[in-house]
Scaffold this motif. Structure first.
Motif: not given
Length: 138
Positions: A13-27
């Motif tokens: 869950v933490q890995l997925a959250a970190d993964y999508f957090h990177g895309y959220a920052v770009v967005g």
């Protein structure tokens, strides 16, 4: 029939959250960039003075009032020279990263061969333009 349960660990869950957090920052950065440009253009449109006069509505060409037709004959060779310049200027930019890689240990021979191949393609292009008579100024 028993239902299959999917077990996820907290690390997944933490890995997925970190993964999508990177895309959220770009967005968010993209949205902020678009908003910045939109606000700047809107402010410019609202703050600029709008006083149209007949002189301001004329076509402007280097301070000379336009006289005659709008059609002018231009030699194609000017565009060909400009196009050749852009090609060789952009290609020469590739020489700088090559020089830095060539200086690194372990990349000498392979990079040297690659650069000679690259320069060979440039030479063939220049030779082709010369054979076609593009470089003659007459």
């Amino acid at each position: 029939m028993p239902e299959a349960t999917v077990r996820t660990s907290s690390a997944d869950v933490q890995l997925a959250a970190d993964y999508f957090h990177g895309y959220a920052v770009v967005g968010v950065l993209a949205v902020v960039g678009v908003l910045f440009v939109a606000v700047a253009f809107t402010a410019g449109r609202l703050l600029r003075p709008v006083v149209p006069t007949p002189e301001k509505l004329l076509t402007y060409e280097c301070g000379v009032d336009p006289v005659g037709e709008g059609w002018a004959h231009t030699q194609v060779r000017y565009y060909v020279y400009a196009f050749l310049y852009v090609i060789f200027a952009v290609d020469s930019i590739f020489l700088f990263p090559w020089a830095t890689v060539f200086a690194a240990p372990g990349f000498g021979g392979a990079t040297l061969v690659e650069m000679f191949i690259f320069l060979g393609f440039l030479a063939v292009g220049l030779l082709y333009a010369w054979k076609k008579g593009v470089l003659e100024w007459t």
